[in-house]
Design an enzyme around this catalytic site. Sequence first.
Site, PDB file in Angstrom:
ATOM      1  N   ASP A   1       0.859  -1.284  -0.023  1.00  0.00           N
ATOM      2  CA  ASP A   1       0.095  -0.018   0.017  1.00  0.00           C
ATOM      3  C   ASP A   1       0.854   1.130  -0.038  1.00  0.00           C
ATOM      4  OD1 ASP A   1      -1.761   2.031   0.482  1.00  0.00           O
ATOM      5  OD2 ASP A   1      -2.832   1.115   2.036  1.00  0.00           O
TER       6      ASP A   1
ATOM      7  N   GLU B   1      -7.230  -1.284  -3.052  1.00  0.00           N
ATOM      8  CA  GLU B   1      -7.518   0.097  -2.900  1.00  0.00           C
ATOM      9  C   GLU B   1      -7.361   0.842  -4.331  1.00  0.00           C
ATOM     10  OE1 GLU B   1      -4.952   2.447  -0.293  1.00  0.00           O
ATOM     11  OE2 GLU B   1      -6.601   3.980  -0.171  1.00  0.00           O
TER      12      GLU B   1
HETATM   13 MN    MN Z   1      -3.539   3.001   0.996  1.00  0.00          MN
HETATM   14 MN    MN Z   2      -5.942   4.865   1.589  1.00  0.00          MN
END
Ligand code: MN
Ligand code: MN
Length: 306
Positions: A94, A286
């Site tokens: 991420d 995401e």
């Molecule tokens: Mn993220």
């Molecule tokens: Mn985020």
Amino acid sequence: MADRAMEEEEWEQILDKYRAAGKILIEVRDEALKLVKEGESLLKVAEFVEEGIRAKGGEPAFPCNISRNEEAAHATPSVNDTAVFSADEIVKLDFGVHIDGYIADSAVTVDLSGEHEELVRASEIALNEAIKIIHDGVTTSEIGEVIGNTIKECGYKPVVNLSGHGLLRYNSHAPPTIPNVGHKQGIRLKANDVIAIEPFATDGGGKVVESGNVEIYSLLKEKPVRMREARKLLGAIRKYRGLPFARRWLPQERLNLALRSLNSMGLLRDYPVLKEEDKGLVSQAEHTVIIKEDGCEIITAMKDSG
Ligand code: MN
Ligand code: MN
């Protein structure tokens, strides 16, 4: 009318910065994913991502998060981290890129074990289903409901205390909260809002708790600081303009002392590693999107899915 046209032009210039950040993110992500494999160093991958972003003219919006297994978020390697990926892990990569403070934020899950494909897919499908219903006027509760229901239909639980969020200049977690379950007080989204949608699915109970380990901080506010070490640290972190930074990005000499000092004055926020409460495995997907009249523009889209 002239004012309105000018306003729209300014908006487009801002949105183009988000898009440029997204383009860098996509390129770096494609390269970084090739490195997520058994035996590879987590520190090497995090540095590859962060240096890759800078080499392409962006800045990391926050430290590259590499969260494994029951870790859901906020794990990033320490300065001399020797950890390597092992063959039984499920890995969340991420990271965010900003251009002039305008942020693109995206995450993918890699299943090194080859045994948790359905768990990985649950987050991905939930993200896709959420994106399908997004348009000017959609509410955050409608998005949350689609995410939660989709994950449940896949046979898993949504992580209820993690959520997507708005993105604003130099603010990687701006309002509104985009929940991963339905809720009562939804907020209506409008065209040109930039938001990150991030479903988390788990085979555990569906809640994360803070663990003791902290590698990521952000500067909340400033105050006059007397201690020399703390003053020096403040000088080093000011440039992140409130965005999160990693311990390993900082001069290491007397760092713990300086961090403790700023923390005790209430100037820092810390980001403990978040773990699933039952040690359930966690997957995440995401994307960052720009809301449009009749849909949305995915600025961090995977190359093969368009
Ligand atoms: Mn993220
Ligand atoms: Mn985020």
